[in-house]
Design an enzyme around this catalytic site. Structure first.
Site, PDB file in Angstrom:
ATOM      1  N   PHE A 149      29.706 -16.459 -37.942  1.00 45.92           N
ATOM      2  CA  PHE A 149      30.893 -15.609 -37.774  1.00 45.92           C
ATOM      3  C   PHE A 149      32.201 -16.376 -37.966  1.00 45.92           C
ATOM      4  O   PHE A 149      33.283 -15.817 -37.761  1.00 45.92           O
ATOM      5  CB  PHE A 149      30.884 -14.921 -36.405  1.00 45.92           C
ATOM      6  CG  PHE A 149      30.843 -15.855 -35.214  1.00 45.92           C
ATOM      7  CD1 PHE A 149      32.005 -16.452 -34.735  1.00 45.92           C
ATOM      8  CD2 PHE A 149      29.642 -16.150 -34.587  1.00 45.92           C
ATOM      9  CE1 PHE A 149      31.974 -17.308 -33.642  1.00 45.92           C
ATOM     10  CE2 PHE A 149      29.596 -17.013 -33.495  1.00 45.92           C
ATOM     11  CZ  PHE A 149      30.771 -17.595 -33.025  1.00 45.92           C
ATOM     12  N   LYS A 194      45.117 -12.081 -28.310  1.00 43.46           N
ATOM     13  CA  LYS A 194      44.702 -12.130 -29.715  1.00 43.46           C
ATOM     14  C   LYS A 194      45.344 -11.009 -30.551  1.00 43.46           C
ATOM     15  O   LYS A 194      45.869 -10.034 -29.994  1.00 43.46           O
ATOM     16  CB  LYS A 194      43.174 -12.066 -29.784  1.00 43.46           C
ATOM     17  CG  LYS A 194      42.482 -13.323 -29.222  1.00 43.46           C
ATOM     18  CD  LYS A 194      40.974 -13.263 -29.434  1.00 43.46           C
ATOM     19  CE  LYS A 194      40.292 -14.531 -28.953  1.00 43.46           C
ATOM     20  NZ  LYS A 194      38.812 -14.468 -29.160  1.00 43.46           N
ATOM     21  N   GLU A 241      43.441 -27.907 -25.886  1.00 38.86           N
ATOM     22  CA  GLU A 241      43.975 -26.685 -26.506  1.00 38.86           C
ATOM     23  C   GLU A 241      45.477 -26.522 -26.229  1.00 38.86           C
ATOM     24  O   GLU A 241      46.234 -26.117 -27.114  1.00 38.86           O
ATOM     25  CB  GLU A 241      43.183 -25.473 -26.008  1.00 38.86           C
ATOM     26  CG  GLU A 241      41.731 -25.518 -26.498  1.00 38.86           C
ATOM     27  CD  GLU A 241      40.849 -24.412 -25.946  1.00 38.86           C
ATOM     28  OE1 GLU A 241      41.321 -23.572 -25.149  1.00 38.86           O
ATOM     29  OE2 GLU A 241      39.661 -24.388 -26.335  1.00 38.86           O
ATOM     30  N   ASN A 273      38.147  -9.283 -29.164  1.00 39.64           N
ATOM     31  CA  ASN A 273      37.985  -9.206 -27.710  1.00 39.64           C
ATOM     32  C   ASN A 273      39.282  -9.512 -26.953  1.00 39.64           C
ATOM     33  O   ASN A 273      39.243  -9.910 -25.790  1.00 39.64           O
ATOM     34  CB  ASN A 273      36.835 -10.111 -27.262  1.00 39.64           C
ATOM     35  CG  ASN A 273      37.038 -11.549 -27.701  1.00 39.64           C
ATOM     36  OD1 ASN A 273      38.085 -11.904 -28.225  1.00 39.64           O
ATOM     37  ND2 ASN A 273      36.038 -12.385 -27.460  1.00 39.64           N
ATOM     38  N   TYR A 308      39.255 -23.458 -33.831  1.00 36.15           N
ATOM     39  CA  TYR A 308      37.862 -23.045 -33.640  1.00 36.15           C
ATOM     40  C   TYR A 308      36.887 -23.953 -34.400  1.00 36.15           C
ATOM     41  O   TYR A 308      35.783 -23.524 -34.728  1.00 36.15           O
ATOM     42  CB  TYR A 308      37.681 -21.589 -34.077  1.00 36.15           C
ATOM     43  CG  TYR A 308      38.152 -20.576 -33.056  1.00 36.15           C
ATOM     44  CD1 TYR A 308      37.552 -20.492 -31.796  1.00 36.15           C
ATOM     45  CD2 TYR A 308      39.179 -19.683 -33.339  1.00 36.15           C
ATOM     46  CE1 TYR A 308      37.961 -19.556 -30.854  1.00 36.15           C
ATOM     47  CE2 TYR A 308      39.600 -18.735 -32.400  1.00 36.15           C
ATOM     48  CZ  TYR A 308      38.981 -18.684 -31.163  1.00 36.15           C
ATOM     49  OH  TYR A 308      39.384 -17.742 -30.231  1.00 36.15           O
ATOM     50  N   ARG A 340      38.985 -16.933 -16.973  1.00 39.72           N
ATOM     51  CA  ARG A 340      37.764 -16.422 -17.619  1.00 39.72           C
ATOM     52  C   ARG A 340      37.189 -15.241 -16.837  1.00 39.72           C
ATOM     53  O   ARG A 340      36.675 -14.283 -17.429  1.00 39.72           O
ATOM     54  CB  ARG A 340      36.742 -17.547 -17.817  1.00 39.72           C
ATOM     55  CG  ARG A 340      37.175 -18.492 -18.961  1.00 39.72           C
ATOM     56  CD  ARG A 340      36.130 -19.514 -19.333  1.00 39.72           C
ATOM     57  NE  ARG A 340      34.975 -18.993 -20.026  1.00 39.72           N
ATOM     58  CZ  ARG A 340      34.859 -18.920 -21.360  1.00 39.72           C
ATOM     59  NH1 ARG A 340      35.853 -19.310 -22.149  1.00 39.72           N
ATOM     60  NH2 ARG A 340      33.755 -18.463 -21.890  1.00 39.72           N
ATOM     61  N   THR A 394      32.467 -12.575 -23.317  1.00 42.28           N
ATOM     62  CA  THR A 394      32.920 -12.584 -24.716  1.00 42.28           C
ATOM     63  C   THR A 394      32.824 -11.215 -25.375  1.00 42.28           C
ATOM     64  O   THR A 394      33.769 -10.790 -26.055  1.00 42.28           O
ATOM     65  CB  THR A 394      32.082 -13.605 -25.530  1.00 42.28           C
ATOM     66  OG1 THR A 394      32.124 -14.863 -24.866  1.00 42.28           O
ATOM     67  CG2 THR A 394      32.600 -13.743 -26.937  1.00 42.28           C
ATOM     68  N   ARG A 437      38.925  -7.979 -21.394  1.00 39.29           N
ATOM     69  CA  ARG A 437      38.115  -7.674 -22.585  1.00 39.29           C
ATOM     70  C   ARG A 437      37.480  -6.285 -22.464  1.00 39.29           C
ATOM     71  O   ARG A 437      37.357  -5.559 -23.451  1.00 39.29           O
ATOM     72  CB  ARG A 437      37.078  -8.767 -22.788  1.00 39.29           C
ATOM     73  CG  ARG A 437      37.733 -10.042 -23.357  1.00 39.29           C
ATOM     74  CD  ARG A 437      36.834 -11.241 -23.262  1.00 39.29           C
ATOM     75  NE  ARG A 437      37.284 -12.332 -24.154  1.00 39.29           N
ATOM     76  CZ  ARG A 437      36.744 -13.524 -24.164  1.00 39.29           C
ATOM     77  NH1 ARG A 437      35.738 -13.825 -23.357  1.00 39.29           N
ATOM     78  NH2 ARG A 437      37.203 -14.451 -24.993  1.00 39.29           N
ATOM     79  N   HIS A 473      41.666 -15.026 -25.368  1.00 40.82           N
ATOM     80  CA  HIS A 473      40.958 -16.312 -25.335  1.00 40.82           C
ATOM     81  C   HIS A 473      41.295 -17.024 -24.031  1.00 40.82           C
ATOM     82  O   HIS A 473      42.412 -16.898 -23.519  1.00 40.82           O
ATOM     83  CB  HIS A 473      41.408 -17.205 -26.502  1.00 40.82           C
ATOM     84  CG  HIS A 473      40.967 -18.640 -26.345  1.00 40.82           C
ATOM     85  ND1 HIS A 473      39.711 -19.068 -26.715  1.00 40.82           N
ATOM     86  CD2 HIS A 473      41.586 -19.725 -25.792  1.00 40.82           C
ATOM     87  CE1 HIS A 473      39.593 -20.362 -26.418  1.00 40.82           C
ATOM     88  NE2 HIS A 473      40.707 -20.784 -25.858  1.00 40.82           N
TER      89      HIS A 473
HETATM   90  P1  ADP Z   1      34.619 -17.248 -25.689  1.00 37.02           P
HETATM   91  O1  ADP Z   1      35.877 -16.862 -26.450  1.00 37.02           O
HETATM   92  O2  ADP Z   1      34.230 -16.190 -24.689  1.00 37.02           O
HETATM   93  O3  ADP Z   1      34.677 -18.637 -25.086  1.00 37.02           O
HETATM   94  P2  ADP Z   1      32.929 -18.260 -27.890  1.00 37.02           P
HETATM   95  O4  ADP Z   1      33.557 -19.606 -27.683  1.00 37.02           O
HETATM   96  O5  ADP Z   1      31.446 -18.166 -27.926  1.00 37.02           O
HETATM   97  O6  ADP Z   1      33.425 -17.222 -26.756  1.00 37.02           O
HETATM   98  O7  ADP Z   1      33.469 -17.630 -29.236  1.00 37.02           O
HETATM   99  C1  ADP Z   1      34.807 -17.793 -29.643  1.00 37.02           C
HETATM  100  C2  ADP Z   1      35.290 -16.485 -30.250  1.00 37.02           C
HETATM  101  O8  ADP Z   1      34.567 -16.216 -31.445  1.00 37.02           O
HETATM  102  C3  ADP Z   1      35.068 -15.252 -29.369  1.00 37.02           C
HETATM  103  O9  ADP Z   1      36.059 -15.072 -28.381  1.00 37.02           O
HETATM  104  C4  ADP Z   1      35.052 -14.140 -30.386  1.00 37.02           C
HETATM  105  O10 ADP Z   1      36.382 -13.751 -30.774  1.00 37.02           O
HETATM  106  C5  ADP Z   1      34.384 -14.810 -31.591  1.00 37.02           C
HETATM  107  N1  ADP Z   1      32.934 -14.549 -31.625  1.00 37.02           N
HETATM  108  C6  ADP Z   1      31.985 -15.050 -30.794  1.00 37.02           C
HETATM  109  N2  ADP Z   1      30.755 -14.612 -31.114  1.00 37.02           N
HETATM  110  C7  ADP Z   1      30.931 -13.795 -32.190  1.00 37.02           C
HETATM  111  C8  ADP Z   1      30.036 -13.019 -32.998  1.00 37.02           C
HETATM  112  N3  ADP Z   1      28.738 -12.999 -32.772  1.00 37.02           N
HETATM  113  N4  ADP Z   1      30.578 -12.315 -34.008  1.00 37.02           N
HETATM  114  C9  ADP Z   1      31.906 -12.321 -34.269  1.00 37.02           C
HETATM  115  N5  ADP Z   1      32.810 -13.038 -33.547  1.00 37.02           N
HETATM  116  C10 ADP Z   1      32.327 -13.765 -32.518  1.00 37.02           C
END
Ligand code: ADP
Length: 141
Positions: free
Chosen positions: A61, A13, A130, A116, A53, A89, A95, A106, A119
């Site tokens: 968010f 990222k 994807e 973080n 997304y 993962r 996350t 991360r 992805h």
């Molecule tokens: P992951 O990437 O671990 O699969 P999610 O699909 O829940 O997690 O979320 C997608 C992305 O959105 C995260 O990797 C992170 O960059 C962002 N994100 C998730 N939760 C939050 C939050 N509470 N506030 C800000 N950004 C968030």
């Protein structure tokens, strides 16, 4: 012979690219036995990031996430390994970077729940979706 089921989609990222961590993260990809089958540096438009997304469109968010993902270039990759989705993962960690153990990507390179560093697809089905969102068939090696 490898199949698409052994592939996952990954992003280094914008925060990690900005911090100079492309090389460190690719080193871990190599060290953990993933093969890179496709890779490119790109600066996502809001349309591309929002489409990627889209599942999070209604989350509070979402705007912040699109701002972040379009804040600079990122690296998109196709990674191949047995059980690639879960293996990647596990290597990324949870996350929220502030809760991710040291030794995970991360935990070591992310700074918050949003920023973080990486992805990874959450299922083989989503990995296929994807991968095809970011790569043409001709871009896989
Ligand atoms: P992951 O990437 O671990 O699969 P999610 O699909 O829940 O997690 O979320 C997608 C992305 O959105 C995260 O990797 C992170 O960059 C962002 N994100 C998730 N939760 C939050 C939050 N509470 N506030 C800000 N950004 C968030």
């Amino acid at each position: 012979m490898s199949t698409a089921g052994n592939r996952t989609f990954a992003i280094i990222k914008p925060d990690a690219v900005r911090a100079g961590n492309i090389g460190n993260i690719i080193q871990r990809i190599n060290d953990h036995g993933f093969k890179i089958r496709a890779m490119k540096l790109m600066h996502m438009t809001r349309e591309v990031a929002g489409g990627f997304y889209a599942v999070h469109r209604e989350r509070p968010f979402f705007g912040e996430l699109v701002d972040f993902m379009t804040s600079g270039p990122c690296v998109v990759l196709a990674l191949e390994k047995d059980n690639a989705v879960q293996a990647w993962r596990d290597l990324m960690g949870p996350t929220d970077s502030t809760k991710a153990p040291k030794g995970t990507i991360r935990g070591d390179f992310g700074t918050s729940v949003g920023e973080n560093a990486s992805h990874g697809s959450d299922s083989e089905e989503n990995a296929k979706i994807e991968l095809s969102y970011f790569f043409n068939a001709t871009e896989f090696c």
